[in-house]
Each structure stands twice: as C-alpha cells, then as structure tokens.
Design a protein around this motif. Sequence first.
Motif, short mmCIF file in Angstrom:
data_model
loop_
_atom_site.label_atom_id
_atom_site.label_comp_id
_atom_site.label_asym_id
_atom_site.label_seq_id
_atom_site.Cartn_x
_atom_site.Cartn_y
_atom_site.Cartn_z
N TYR A 64 3.63 -5.52 19.76
CA TYR A 64 2.97 -4.36 20.35
C TYR A 64 2.72 -3.24 19.34
O TYR A 64 2.21 -2.19 19.68
CB TYR A 64 3.80 -3.80 21.52
N GLY A 65 3.06 -3.47 18.08
CA GLY A 65 2.92 -2.45 17.05
C GLY A 65 2.19 -2.98 15.84
O GLY A 65 1.91 -4.19 15.73
N ARG A 66 1.86 -2.08 14.92
CA ARG A 66 1.18 -2.47 13.69
C ARG A 66 1.46 -1.46 12.59
O ARG A 66 1.82 -0.31 12.85
CB ARG A 66 -0.32 -2.61 13.93
N CYS A 67 1.30 -1.90 11.36
CA CYS A 67 1.42 -1.02 10.19
C CYS A 67 0.16 -1.16 9.35
O CYS A 67 -0.28 -2.28 9.06
CB CYS A 67 2.64 -1.37 9.35
N THR A 68 -0.41 -0.03 8.96
CA THR A 68 -1.57 -0.03 8.09
C THR A 68 -1.45 1.10 7.10
O THR A 68 -0.62 2.00 7.28
CB THR A 68 -2.87 0.11 8.91
N ARG A 69 -2.26 1.08 6.06
CA ARG A 69 -2.16 2.10 5.02
C ARG A 69 -3.36 3.04 5.09
O ARG A 69 -4.50 2.60 5.26
CB ARG A 69 -2.11 1.45 3.64
N ILE A 70 -3.08 4.31 5.01
CA ILE A 70 -4.12 5.33 5.02
C ILE A 70 -4.08 6.09 3.70
O ILE A 70 -3.03 6.23 3.08
CB ILE A 70 -3.97 6.30 6.22
N SER A 71 -5.23 6.59 3.29
CA SER A 71 -5.33 7.31 2.02
C SER A 71 -5.64 8.78 2.27
O SER A 71 -6.43 9.11 3.15
CB SER A 71 -6.43 6.71 1.14
N HIS A 72 -4.99 9.64 1.51
CA HIS A 72 -5.25 11.08 1.55
C HIS A 72 -6.13 11.42 0.35
O HIS A 72 -5.66 11.48 -0.78
CB HIS A 72 -3.95 11.87 1.51
#
Length: 228
Positions: A64-72
């Motif tokens: 039910y969850g996920r991990c992803t990468r975001i960039s600043h």
Amino acid sequence: MCHVIVTCRSMLWTLLSIVVAFAELIAFMSADWLIGKAKPSSSEDVDNRTGGSQEPYHPTLGIYGRCTRISHMQFSRRDTLCGPYAENFNEIASGFWQATAIFLAVGIMILCAVAFVSVFTMCVQSIMKKSIFNVCGLLQGIAGLFLILGLIIYPAGWGCQKAISYCGPYASAYKLGDCSVGWAFYTAIGGTILTFICAVFSAQAEIATSSDKVQEEIEEGKNLICLL
C-alpha cells in the motif's frame, strides 16, 4: 501462588515469538516489496549545476506504499519520499493485494497477540487447564497459514496497472517484468518459516516448564525457578 519458571527453551520460544511478530509487521509496513526499473534521478538542469551525470535510481513499491526520489532544483538536492499511495483500503492497486493485506494483517495480529502473551508465560503456564504454550503454538500455526495465503496471492497482483508503471509492460501475474523482489518480501517469507518453527518449538517450551525438575523445585517451595 505464582511460580516464575524460566528455562532456556521457554525463553528461546518467547524471544523467537517476539522477533517473528516484529519482522512480519516491519515487512508489511515496508514499501520495499518490489524494486522498480531504473529511472533517472534528476533533470539535466540539476546535473549541469552539479557537473555530474545522471545516476539512475530504483523506486520501490509495497502493498500500500511506495518510495520515489524527488529533486530540489534550487538546492541541487535529491530526497527519497516514502509514504502510502493508497489513502484507503479500496485504493490499494490490486484486488489480489487487498486480499494479501487482509491475510497478512490477520496473521500479524495473531502473532502480536501471541508475542504479548509469551512474555507472561514465565508466571502463568496454563489457563482454564490448558497449556498456554500449546494454545500459543496452535495460534502461531494458524497465523502461519494466513501468512502463506497472503504471500501466495501477492504475486498475482504484479499485473496491475500500478505494478506495470514500476516494472514495465512485460509485468504480469507471477511475472516481475523489469522489477526485482525487495527485502520486505524475503523478510515476510523468512518470518513465515520462523512462525511454523515457533509453533513446533512451543511444545518443547511446554515440556521444559512442566518437567520433573520443575516440579521438584516447586515442591521445595521455590518461587523463582531457573533451569537450563
């Protein structure tokens, strides 16, 4: 009168019961069930600022969850964002994963209840003339069956649209496509195996706490009994 009975086998069973419950709970809550295909971690602008090349990363997907990468962009920093993609039960990506969540949740609740009770088996060894070790062992066996059902059903959901977006178009039921299995799935499998080991070992804990040596210690009037 309460007699505190501690033996190596009963303590080992108690520790294993607690470890199994925590292992299954952590695996269930983790987003590392599936490791997705590699994706670029940042835009060209960020790479031009840092002077480096794009390093691929692997997003992960759980029940039910996920991990992803975001960039600043302004800070040239990359952060991994983890959290539930489903705000409620009906939003879980696949009906198979919904069934998996139910079976695992029931099994984990039973294991957590047994782990809680196991702590008190040093003082209370029976209830309503039934051995707590035998009752707990039976419950652990039942929990193990629920866990097996959940783990068998889970790969059938690999063909859902959510999994395909992570694993590519070749992903389907029981076929990973471009994904690989994450540590959470292996942890759940290992925890299930240990659950059945605990269920069997509960009989040894019962034998150890009701042995002739223990009875002799009780007849001598000892309240704290420690045996190897």
